[in-house]
Scaffold this active site. Structure first.
Site, PDB file in Angstrom:
ATOM      1  CB  SER A  17      21.961 100.586 -63.985  1.00  0.00           C
ATOM      2  OG  SER A  17      23.105 101.271 -64.433  1.00  0.00           O
ATOM      3  NE  ARG A  40      16.177  96.051 -70.830  1.00  0.00           N
ATOM      4  CZ  ARG A  40      17.506  96.148 -70.744  1.00  0.00           C
ATOM      5  NH1 ARG A  40      18.129  97.204 -71.230  1.00  0.00           N
ATOM      6  NH2 ARG A  40      18.210  95.186 -70.198  1.00  0.00           N
ATOM      7  CG  HIS A  43      18.519 100.818 -67.382  1.00  0.00           C
ATOM      8  ND1 HIS A  43      18.791 100.666 -68.721  1.00  0.00           N
ATOM      9  CD2 HIS A  43      19.713 100.858 -66.751  1.00  0.00           C
ATOM     10  CE1 HIS A  43      20.107 100.607 -68.881  1.00  0.00           C
ATOM     11  NE2 HIS A  43      20.685 100.725 -67.713  1.00  0.00           N
TER      12      HIS A  43
END
Lengths: 208, 208
Positions: A17, A40, A43
């Site tokens: 990812s 993040r 994500h």
């Protein structure tokens, strides 16, 4: 099954990812230490707006790590963010996660003062009289009360993660925090959420 | 304070937010019963993409309400979604929220089978042998395993909320679910999250 699935081993899903995020983000300049936080957030949300939205006060990552690794606890305004923050790593440093939103004394204070429970829970946090990190993922009223408490000298947060989401005073509550001389990580604009607040905490906790 | 704040009483913040969402959304046609779900997803994320992303199987809202009001429990793949779902209303109907992600037997099954814990937790849910609603807000592997369990006749969910978020098999896992003859509410594409999964549950629970 006409739909095609990519074969990725469970342990490799997160790395894959982040590879895709890095690739799609393309060349991008990050303030020192902030790259892992930005990625993040993308994500967590699949929303590349966070590459532009996130604002960092100077040297905030270093200051945040010093606080968290020194055992400072986190106060958040949602049970969801509390559920999402990695309490194992935080606990290893000696910190805890507090959310006062469901506390009866907070509900009563909010009724008496005609404020939100989120605002009342910031007062409860200030009354603890200890060093704290704030991770706000829902209520702009929490950020506004934090601003007032800081202006009044009643609290000096080690870090404010300002990521409330929504439409009423969300944008301006974040601008208020960014006026202060306090370490902050703010998701500018309307976007944010308890998932984003928790994810910023975790990005910090996962740093080597 | 140069920043201006709108004066809105605590109890009116949500209504004011929905007003703004309705206004900015403009003329929009919704399948019966779905408007409150779409708007609550936008309220939760400040992301108007959900006006286009959300896909509803035919008559799903009616079927979902029948299940939830009949006391059917919800299984989710994250502790955050579990924390966010309104357990008071759900409990009033007789339902509970289950999340098996931290269960030791699920961790062990995942290790033995080389699958994710999310996939193993779907097998644990299927083994319960009862009517269930699924609210998936994180792991596409949970949706893929649900698809397989349904194809194998091992489970027949009363509703699947398919809102995993991310970059690896997220889009295709959602397409798989939409191939099935099962009631679904799916956030098409990469976006979603535990906040969105919880918010769709709550939009259903809050309906009059």
């Amino acid at each position: 099954m006409k739909v095609e699935l990519e074969k990725v081993a469970p342990k490799e899903i997160e790395a894959r990812s982040f590879e895709i995020i890095t690739q799609e983000l393309g060349p991008h300049s990050f303030a020192p230490g902030t790259e892992a936080i930005v990625k993040r957030c993308i994500h967590t949300s699949a929303d590349f707006d966070y590459a532009e939205n996130l604002c960092f006060s100077e040297g905030v990552v270093e200051k945040a790590l010093e606080a968290l690794r020194g055992g400072v606890s986190i106060v958040t305004d949602t049970q969801m963010a509390k559920a999402g923050i990695n309490k194992k790593i935080l606990g290893g440093y000696g910190g805890q996660v507090h959310c006062f939103m469901s506390d009866e004394d907070v509900a009563q204070a909010a009724r008496e003062k005609g404020c939100t429970r989120a605002a009342a829970s910031m007062e409860k946090a200030a009354a603890m009289g200890e060093d704290l990190v704030f991770a706000i993922g829902n209520a702009p009223t929490a950020l506004v009360r934090l601003y007032e408490l800081i202006k009044d000298g009643k609290i000096r947060p080690r870090l404010i993660i300002g990521a409330p989401v929504g439409f009423v005073n969300v944008v301006s509550s974040k601008e208020l925090i960014m006026e202060l001389d306090v370490p902050y990580i703010v998701a500018k604009g309307r976007k944010g959420g308890s998932n984003i607040a928790a994810c910023i905490c975790n990005a910090l906790l996962y740093m080597k």
